[in-house]
Each structure stands twice: as structure tokens, then as C-alpha cells.
Write a protein that holds these residues in place. Sequence first.
Motif: not given
Length: 89
Positions: A8-29
Motif C-alpha cells: 500500500v502506498f503511503v502519503l503524509d498530510i502534505d501528500k509527501k510519499p513515504l515508504t509503502p507498507c503491507l495491507p495489514v498495517i494499512a488496515r490497522k492505521l
Amino acid sequence: MSKTPNQVFVLDIDKKPLTPCLPVIARKLLNAGKAKVFRLYPWTIILKKSVNDLPEPIEIRLDPGSKTNGIALVQGTQVIWGAQVTHRG
């Protein structure tokens, strides 16, 4: 290359790209209310806070073919995201 699901691709609040994470971690977030869905395809979440970390570099690799083209985003030796594009002609 390892055989793992697309990440899963991850962005911060400023739409800056971060290191992608696994779908499990994304669902937890998402369930914890720390992120929300930014885009469904490719699945991208946006965090509700700013992050100062630098992401690891990601390479795009293309595999041209006569009937389909392969596209992969690779971080080190791990495939983060892969797709196939089928030619119309």
C-alpha cells in the motif's frame, strides 16, 4: 524476488510519499483513525500527521513484450507493486 502481495502506498498530510507498507498495517492505521483512504487503485492511504522521514528509493522496472508489458516498482530486491498492460492491437 520475493512473492509478496502488492503493498500500500503511503502519503503524509502534505501528500509527501513515504515508504509503502503491507495491507495489514494499512488496515490497522485505518481502523485506528490514524489514516484515511486517498485512492483505491493503486491502494493509497494518507496519514493524518506530517512525517519527517525520508523514504527508501524505489525503482521502476519495465518488461516489454509482444502482447503484454510488465511494470514493477522495486525497493531493493522486494517487489512493491506489479501490473501487466495488455496491448489492444
